[in-house]
Write a protein that holds these residues in place. Sequence first.
Motif, PDB file in Angstrom:
ATOM      1  N   ASN A 156       0.833  -1.194   0.000  1.00  0.00           N
ATOM      2  CA  ASN A 156       0.000   0.000   0.000  1.00  0.00           C
ATOM      3  C   ASN A 156       0.871   1.248   0.000  1.00  0.00           C
ATOM      4  O   ASN A 156       1.820   1.360   0.783  1.00  0.00           O
ATOM      5  CB  ASN A 156      -0.922   0.017   1.224  1.00  0.00           C
ATOM      6  N   LYS A 157       0.556   2.204  -0.888  1.00  0.00           N
ATOM      7  CA  LYS A 157       1.341   3.423  -1.010  1.00  0.00           C
ATOM      8  C   LYS A 157       0.718   4.555  -0.195  1.00  0.00           C
ATOM      9  O   LYS A 157      -0.483   4.550   0.104  1.00  0.00           O
ATOM     10  CB  LYS A 157       1.434   3.838  -2.486  1.00  0.00           C
ATOM     11  N   ALA A 158       1.540   5.537   0.152  1.00  0.00           N
ATOM     12  CA  ALA A 158       1.072   6.650   0.976  1.00  0.00           C
ATOM     13  C   ALA A 158       0.013   7.484   0.271  1.00  0.00           C
ATOM     14  O   ALA A 158      -0.838   8.107   0.925  1.00  0.00           O
ATOM     15  CB  ALA A 158       2.261   7.534   1.370  1.00  0.00           C
ATOM     16  N   ASP A 159       0.029   7.501  -1.071  1.00  0.00           N
ATOM     17  CA  ASP A 159      -0.944   8.308  -1.810  1.00  0.00           C
ATOM     18  C   ASP A 159      -2.264   7.595  -2.047  1.00  0.00           C
ATOM     19  O   ASP A 159      -3.131   8.093  -2.770  1.00  0.00           O
ATOM     20  CB  ASP A 159      -0.346   8.751  -3.148  1.00  0.00           C
ATOM     21  N   GLY A 160      -2.423   6.407  -1.465  1.00  0.00           N
ATOM     22  CA  GLY A 160      -3.660   5.652  -1.626  1.00  0.00           C
ATOM     23  C   GLY A 160      -3.603   4.618  -2.733  1.00  0.00           C
ATOM     24  O   GLY A 160      -4.530   3.819  -2.888  1.00  0.00           O
ATOM     25  N   GLY A 161      -2.525   4.624  -3.487  1.00  0.00           N
ATOM     26  CA  GLY A 161      -2.362   3.631  -4.536  1.00  0.00           C
ATOM     27  C   GLY A 161      -1.796   2.322  -4.006  1.00  0.00           C
ATOM     28  O   GLY A 161      -1.558   2.164  -2.807  1.00  0.00           O
ATOM     29  N   LYS A 162      -1.551   1.392  -4.912  1.00  0.00           N
ATOM     30  CA  LYS A 162      -1.056   0.068  -4.528  1.00  0.00           C
ATOM     31  C   LYS A 162      -0.054  -0.427  -5.563  1.00  0.00           C
ATOM     32  O   LYS A 162      -0.127  -0.067  -6.744  1.00  0.00           O
ATOM     33  CB  LYS A 162      -2.197  -0.956  -4.443  1.00  0.00           C
ATOM     34  N   ILE A 163       0.867  -1.269  -5.104  1.00  0.00           N
ATOM     35  CA  ILE A 163       1.740  -2.033  -5.983  1.00  0.00           C
ATOM     36  C   ILE A 163       1.463  -3.503  -5.708  1.00  0.00           C
ATOM     37  O   ILE A 163       1.628  -3.971  -4.574  1.00  0.00           O
ATOM     38  CB  ILE A 163       3.228  -1.727  -5.751  1.00  0.00           C
ATOM     39  N   ILE A 164       1.019  -4.229  -6.724  1.00  0.00           N
ATOM     40  CA  ILE A 164       0.680  -5.645  -6.577  1.00  0.00           C
ATOM     41  C   ILE A 164       1.669  -6.461  -7.402  1.00  0.00           C
ATOM     42  O   ILE A 164       1.863  -6.204  -8.589  1.00  0.00           O
ATOM     43  CB  ILE A 164      -0.754  -5.925  -7.047  1.00  0.00           C
ATOM     44  N   THR A 165       2.290  -7.425  -6.758  1.00  0.00           N
ATOM     45  CA  THR A 165       3.320  -8.235  -7.420  1.00  0.00           C
ATOM     46  C   THR A 165       2.890  -9.692  -7.471  1.00  0.00           C
ATOM     47  O   THR A 165       2.340 -10.222  -6.493  1.00  0.00           O
ATOM     48  CB  THR A 165       4.660  -8.125  -6.670  1.00  0.00           C
ATOM     49  N   PHE A 166       3.136 -10.315  -8.608  1.00  0.00           N
ATOM     50  CA  PHE A 166       2.861 -11.750  -8.785  1.00  0.00           C
ATOM     51  C   PHE A 166       4.141 -12.412  -9.283  1.00  0.00           C
ATOM     52  O   PHE A 166       4.739 -11.963 -10.256  1.00  0.00           O
ATOM     53  CB  PHE A 166       1.738 -11.954  -9.795  1.00  0.00           C
ATOM     54  N   LYS A 167       4.565 -13.485  -8.597  1.00  0.00           N
ATOM     55  CA  LYS A 167       5.795 -14.174  -9.001  1.00  0.00           C
ATOM     56  C   LYS A 167       5.637 -15.679  -8.865  1.00  0.00           C
ATOM     57  O   LYS A 167       5.096 -16.170  -7.867  1.00  0.00           O
ATOM     58  CB  LYS A 167       6.983 -13.711  -8.149  1.00  0.00           C
ATOM     59  N   LEU A 168       6.112 -16.384  -9.881  1.00  0.00           N
ATOM     60  CA  LEU A 168       6.240 -17.837  -9.839  1.00  0.00           C
ATOM     61  C   LEU A 168       7.608 -18.191 -10.411  1.00  0.00           C
ATOM     62  O   LEU A 168       8.003 -17.648 -11.446  1.00  0.00           O
ATOM     63  CB  LEU A 168       5.158 -18.521 -10.681  1.00  0.00           C
ATOM     64  N   ALA A 169       8.310 -19.084  -9.757  1.00  0.00           N
ATOM     65  CA  ALA A 169       9.623 -19.481 -10.268  1.00  0.00           C
ATOM     66  C   ALA A 169       9.953 -20.892  -9.790  1.00  0.00           C
ATOM     67  O   ALA A 169       9.498 -21.333  -8.724  1.00  0.00           O
ATOM     68  CB  ALA A 169      10.710 -18.510  -9.803  1.00  0.00           C
ATOM     69  N   GLY A 170      10.733 -21.594 -10.601  1.00  0.00           N
ATOM     70  CA  GLY A 170      11.231 -22.916 -10.220  1.00  0.00           C
ATOM     71  C   GLY A 170      10.123 -23.892  -9.899  1.00  0.00           C
ATOM     72  O   GLY A 170       9.183 -24.091 -10.684  1.00  0.00           O
ATOM     73  N   THR A 171      10.194 -24.466  -8.726  1.00  0.00           N
ATOM     74  CA  THR A 171       9.241 -25.495  -8.327  1.00  0.00           C
ATOM     75  C   THR A 171       7.849 -24.930  -8.050  1.00  0.00           C
ATOM     76  O   THR A 171       6.890 -25.691  -7.955  1.00  0.00           O
ATOM     77  CB  THR A 171       9.739 -26.222  -7.062  1.00  0.00           C
ATOM     78  N   LYS A 172       7.734 -23.607  -7.937  1.00  0.00           N
ATOM     79  CA  LYS A 172       6.424 -23.010  -7.700  1.00  0.00           C
ATOM     80  C   LYS A 172       5.572 -22.957  -8.963  1.00  0.00           C
ATOM     81  O   LYS A 172       4.364 -22.728  -8.891  1.00  0.00           O
ATOM     82  CB  LYS A 172       6.588 -21.600  -7.125  1.00  0.00           C
ATOM     83  N   VAL A 173       6.200 -23.140 -10.123  1.00  0.00           N
ATOM     84  CA  VAL A 173       5.437 -23.193 -11.363  1.00  0.00           C
ATOM     85  C   VAL A 173       4.747 -24.551 -11.430  1.00  0.00           C
ATOM     86  O   VAL A 173       5.405 -25.589 -11.437  1.00  0.00           O
ATOM     87  CB  VAL A 173       6.345 -23.012 -12.591  1.00  0.00           C
ATOM     88  N   PRO A 174       3.417 -24.603 -11.454  1.00  0.00           N
ATOM     89  CA  PRO A 174       2.698 -25.881 -11.415  1.00  0.00           C
ATOM     90  C   PRO A 174       3.071 -26.793 -12.575  1.00  0.00           C
ATOM     91  O   PRO A 174       3.290 -26.338 -13.702  1.00  0.00           O
ATOM     92  CB  PRO A 174       1.224 -25.463 -11.489  1.00  0.00           C
ATOM     93  N   ALA A 175       3.124 -28.092 -12.289  1.00  0.00           N
ATOM     94  CA  ALA A 175       3.489 -29.083 -13.307  1.00  0.00           C
ATOM     95  C   ALA A 175       2.574 -29.021 -14.537  1.00  0.00           C
ATOM     96  O   ALA A 175       3.066 -29.130 -15.667  1.00  0.00           O
ATOM     97  CB  ALA A 175       3.483 -30.485 -12.695  1.00  0.00           C
ATOM     98  N   PRO A 176       1.249 -28.871 -14.383  1.00  0.00           N
ATOM     99  CA  PRO A 176       0.396 -28.784 -15.575  1.00  0.00           C
ATOM    100  C   PRO A 176       0.757 -27.611 -16.462  1.00  0.00           C
ATOM    101  O   PRO A 176       0.660 -27.682 -17.683  1.00  0.00           O
ATOM    102  CB  PRO A 176      -1.015 -28.627 -14.988  1.00  0.00           C
TER     103      PRO A 176
END
Length: 299
Positions: A156-176
Amino acid sequence: MKRKPLMIGLGLLIAGTLLGTTALAGLAPSNGYEAFKSALISTHNARSVTIQAEASLRDNGNLLMTCSKNMKLNTENCTFSGGMQVTVGGITRTWETFSQNGQSITKAGESDVYQVTPHPERNRMKEQESRSLSGGKEQVMDILFANLQSSFTLENKADGGKIITFKLAGTKVPAPVKALAGTAIKRHFMMLESTEKNYSVMGDLREPLKNTTPKLVTNIKIDSIAMETAVDKANIITNQTGQLAISGKDAAGESHQITIDLTMSLTNLNETNPETVDLSGKKVETLGVKEKHRFGGHF
């Protein structure tokens, strides 16, 4: 016109890649995921928007292709206008595109011919799509990201905005997802090899792209997926960046890591007016819908 393809933006790059993921019930949603979903839906509901997007393709760090695109869209009257520039192997090509009066119009930069495709049912399709989206957007997203919601983080940013991050790497990437990616990439290279020369809006860029892009055949996998979304205090997405990293080996056994980087900015929500083109006195080639798809369609 497709209803705001940008609105899903890089989110759909991720979501589309994750379509093969198994949906697991009973997972508690993360604050980051809920914030992303809320902002995506709010942005998707905009009546008009201006988009600027940049993309690049690299192999083992070497730049293969760049693409820039700007578009003005208005979903209330089903109009848009824009331009695209693609550079491959030192060759640069540009295109203009418009949607107006129930038809799509495309012109290559060096050509004086406007290719026109009628879409008489576009308004009716837009109305049907709008109704179908209104009741199911959240459910679709929940299914796509059911077992990946913990991969979202929220700042959450001080100006009321937001930074949303999404990450997948290595074993976190689902097998399908890994299996699906391998199949999709192999199919892409097969199509690139077998397609006739005049197919696709890429035109004479197709050959250098085919010759410079490594053709992965074994050990193909997604190494990582990353996306960062900036949201303003009005809960509207203003910027997105993303990266997809894929690795594999070619027929000679050489290893490659292909990375796709994307950035996108959204401005002038509900204040954008697409440009129009006057075809009077211009060279016009009318295409049927099937022909338009054959030659790559509008972008």
